[in-house]
Design an enzyme around this catalytic site. Structure first.
Site, short mmCIF file in Angstrom:
data_model
loop_
_atom_site.label_atom_id
_atom_site.label_comp_id
_atom_site.label_asym_id
_atom_site.label_seq_id
_atom_site.Cartn_x
_atom_site.Cartn_y
_atom_site.Cartn_z
N ARG A 1 -1.50 6.04 -0.01
CA ARG A 1 -1.98 6.11 1.36
C ARG A 1 -1.32 7.21 2.16
O ARG A 1 -1.95 7.85 2.98
CB ARG A 1 -1.77 4.77 2.07
CG ARG A 1 -2.99 3.91 1.99
CD ARG A 1 -2.94 2.81 2.98
NE ARG A 1 -4.25 2.23 3.17
CZ ARG A 1 -4.46 1.12 3.85
NH1 ARG A 1 -3.45 0.48 4.39
NH2 ARG A 1 -5.68 0.65 4.00
N ASP B 1 -7.02 -1.68 -7.58
CA ASP B 1 -7.57 -2.27 -6.36
C ASP B 1 -7.94 -3.72 -6.64
O ASP B 1 -8.14 -4.12 -7.79
CB ASP B 1 -8.81 -1.51 -5.88
CG ASP B 1 -9.09 -1.83 -4.41
OD1 ASP B 1 -8.44 -1.24 -3.54
OD2 ASP B 1 -9.95 -2.69 -4.15
N TYR C 1 -16.05 -10.10 -0.28
CA TYR C 1 -16.61 -8.79 -0.62
C TYR C 1 -17.86 -8.93 -1.49
O TYR C 1 -18.83 -8.18 -1.34
CB TYR C 1 -15.57 -7.92 -1.34
CG TYR C 1 -14.60 -7.26 -0.40
CD1 TYR C 1 -14.99 -6.19 0.41
CD2 TYR C 1 -13.28 -7.68 -0.31
CE1 TYR C 1 -14.10 -5.57 1.27
CE2 TYR C 1 -12.37 -7.08 0.55
CZ TYR C 1 -12.79 -6.02 1.34
OH TYR C 1 -11.90 -5.42 2.20
N ARG D 1 -5.12 12.93 -6.35
CA ARG D 1 -6.45 12.40 -6.01
C ARG D 1 -7.50 13.51 -6.01
O ARG D 1 -8.63 13.31 -6.40
CB ARG D 1 -6.31 11.74 -4.63
CG ARG D 1 -7.56 11.39 -3.92
CD ARG D 1 -8.09 10.03 -4.36
NE ARG D 1 -9.01 9.51 -3.38
CZ ARG D 1 -10.17 10.06 -3.09
NH1 ARG D 1 -10.55 11.16 -3.70
NH2 ARG D 1 -10.95 9.53 -2.18
N ARG E 1 0.81 -1.21 0.00
CA ARG E 1 0.00 0.00 0.00
C ARG E 1 0.86 1.27 0.00
O ARG E 1 0.44 2.31 0.52
CB ARG E 1 -0.97 0.00 1.18
CG ARG E 1 -1.81 -1.28 1.30
CD ARG E 1 -2.71 -1.49 0.10
NE ARG E 1 -3.64 -0.44 -0.15
CZ ARG E 1 -4.85 -0.35 0.40
NH1 ARG E 1 -5.27 -1.26 1.21
NH2 ARG E 1 -5.64 0.65 0.12
C1 LIG Z 1 -8.48 -5.63 1.11
C2 LIG Z 1 -7.88 -4.80 0.02
C3 LIG Z 1 -8.54 -3.76 -0.71
N1 LIG Z 1 -7.64 -3.28 -1.63
C4 LIG Z 1 -6.43 -3.94 -1.51
C5 LIG Z 1 -6.58 -4.92 -0.51
C6 LIG Z 1 -5.51 -5.94 -0.14
C7 LIG Z 1 -4.43 -5.39 0.70
C8 LIG Z 1 -4.79 -5.12 2.12
O1 LIG Z 1 -5.21 -6.04 2.83
O2 LIG Z 1 -4.62 -3.96 2.54
C9 LIG Z 1 -5.21 -3.78 -2.31
C10 LIG Z 1 -4.86 -2.45 -2.85
N2 LIG Z 1 -5.60 -1.30 -2.87
C11 LIG Z 1 -4.90 -0.30 -3.48
C12 LIG Z 1 -3.67 -0.85 -3.94
C13 LIG Z 1 -2.72 -0.03 -4.82
C14 LIG Z 1 -1.30 -0.17 -4.75
C15 LIG Z 1 -0.67 -0.02 -3.38
O3 LIG Z 1 -0.56 1.11 -2.86
O4 LIG Z 1 -0.24 -1.03 -2.84
C16 LIG Z 1 -3.62 -2.18 -3.52
C17 LIG Z 1 -2.52 -3.22 -3.68
C18 LIG Z 1 -5.33 1.09 -3.70
C19 LIG Z 1 -6.41 1.67 -2.85
N3 LIG Z 1 -7.57 1.08 -2.46
C20 LIG Z 1 -8.31 1.96 -1.73
C21 LIG Z 1 -7.62 3.19 -1.65
C22 LIG Z 1 -8.10 4.46 -0.95
C23 LIG Z 1 -9.10 5.14 -1.80
C24 LIG Z 1 -9.05 6.65 -1.75
O5 LIG Z 1 -8.05 7.26 -2.19
O6 LIG Z 1 -10.05 7.18 -1.32
C25 LIG Z 1 -6.42 3.01 -2.36
C26 LIG Z 1 -5.35 4.03 -2.61
C27 LIG Z 1 -9.66 1.71 -1.16
C28 LIG Z 1 -9.90 0.38 -0.55
N4 LIG Z 1 -9.77 -0.85 -1.18
C29 LIG Z 1 -10.04 -1.86 -0.28
C30 LIG Z 1 -10.41 -1.24 0.95
C31 LIG Z 1 -10.80 -1.99 2.20
C32 LIG Z 1 -10.34 0.15 0.76
C33 LIG Z 1 -10.71 1.26 1.73
C34 LIG Z 1 -9.67 1.55 2.73
C35 LIG Z 1 -8.23 1.45 2.29
O7 LIG Z 1 -7.66 2.40 1.78
O8 LIG Z 1 -7.70 0.35 2.44
C36 LIG Z 1 -9.96 -3.31 -0.58
#
Ligand SMILES: Cc1c2[nH]c(c1CCC(=O)O)Cc1[nH]c(c(CCC(=O)O)c1C)Cc1[nH]c(c(CCC(=O)O)c1C)Cc1[nH]c(c(C)c1CCC(=O)O)C2
Length: 341
Positions: free
Chosen positions: A30, A76, A153, A39, A26
């Protein structure tokens, strides 16, 4: 194209490296203020992920700003349900949400097996743009969710503390569960193969909700499908990260993959005994350790690196970096790994 820094790939394959490679789960999207600026120029996460030029830009930010040894494509895990016909929304501060869920045979009939090149063209385009812009500086990691985590999910419709609706399905309707898991698996294999054709140098499978299943169910409803994915991906190294699956480490040692991700609850020496010496480990500093001051972060990182001495290793956290971590502490973590002798 020849990579200038291929530490990640050599470490994954168990070859000797001058130092341990390091990146953070991540790392894109983040913690960096530079990410937030991009963003804010769009309507939200989904538009950003679906705009290949911008997705490529935020993928590369951590390489430029943090000095990591790999980029991970900005996308994602939930793009797979959408490509199968189940769209998602990202609700600000709350996370993913599916207007419709999959809970019956009739729901299954509305789904299709995703084709990577067509249904997820925006990710494939983003990978191609990223590869060009990286110009071989570091490898690019492609990824997907593990079928069990995606299933959770799709059935639940959102995140959950217990995922009781999805786990209910495993007990009450194993036939439905296996059908949905197979549809997800076939879609995921198509998608990952398209990512590799576009230039992904390594693939990571995220099984974020592994830890809510018991050992027997984990084998039947998760590992069986991860095994299919590992067997289908032969062109590049594969990393399997199953958060909380401490009970499955011995079985995971048998997967046809190069690297196993460890979370911070998994002892390093113990994991090495259970999994064996023919896998690389990725991890596993507690993400909360980065809340410390620089001296504390340095000490915690060195302590982790000492425990991995003599073990094939890619340095990372034990889960994704938390959103409120100071990027300066991330840099201390990375620098400490790079200087470790
Ligand atoms: C379970 C899961 C998700 N997404 C992901 C997982 C597996 C990894 C883990 O367990 O953390 C994987 C993921 N999601 C995202 C990436 C991009 C690359 C990276 O930074 O690694 C990766 C590899 C971008 C994202 N995915 C998301 C964001 C935030 C969205 C925003 O900018 O508002 C990003 C940058 C949204 C997301 N997507 C998901 C959730 C639960 C959320 C909300 C909260 C959070 O940020 O984790 C599902």
């Amino acid at each position: 194209m020849q990579l200038k820094n291929d530490l990640l790939l050599r470490a994954a394959r168990g070859e000797k490296t001058e130092r341990t490679p390091v990146w953070l789960m991540r790392q894109a999207g983040r913690i960096l203020p530079e990410y937030r600026a991009v963003r804010e120029s769009v309507s939200g996460f989904i538009e950003l992920a679906q705009t290949p030029e911008l997705a490529a830009e935020v993928t590369i930010q951590p390489v430029d700003l943090l000095g990591v040894d790999a980029a991970i494509i900005f996308s994602d895990i939930l793009v797979i349900p959408e490509a199968m016909g189940l769209p998602y929304e990202m609700v600000e501060k709350r996370g993913p949400w599916f207007p419709e869920t999959v809970r019956s045979e009739a729901d299954l009939k509305k789904l299709r097996v995703a084709e990577g090149d067509n249904d997820l063209k925006y990710v494939i385009d983003a990978i191609q743009i990223t590869k060009k812009a990286l110009n071989g500086r570091v490898p690019l990691i492609g990824f997907a969710g593990a079928p069990w985590t995606i299933f959770a999910y799709m059935v639940e419709g959102s995140g959950s503390k217990t995922f009781s609706k999805s786990r209910e399905k495993l007990y009450r309707d194993p036939v439905f569960s296996h059908k949905l898991l197979q549809l997800i698996t076939d879609s995921t294999i198509n998608y990952l193969q398209a990512q590799i054709r576009a230039g992904a140098n390594l693939i990571q499978i995220f099984d974020s909700w592994a830890g809510i299943l018991g050992p027997k169910q984990y084998e039947e409803f998760s590992l069986r499908y991860i095994t299919q994915i590992c067997d289908a991906i032969t062109e590049v190294p594969v990393t399997v990260f199953a958060k909380g699956a401490f009970f499955a480490r011995e079985e995971m040692g048998k997967l046809n993959c190069e690297t196993i991700g460890l979370d911070w609850n998994m002892g390093i020496a113990e994991s090495s005994r259970l999994i064996g010496a023919d896998k690389t480990f990725q991890g596993n500093l507690d993400p909360a350790a980065l809340y410390g001051n620089p001296d504390q972060v340095r000490a915690a990182t060195i302590e982790m690196m000492e425990q991995f001495r003599g073990i094939r290793h890619i340095a990372n956290l034990g889960h994704g970096v938390y959103p409120d971590i100071d990027p300066e502490m991330v840099k201390v973590f990375i620098e400490t790994v790079k200087e470790f002798k």
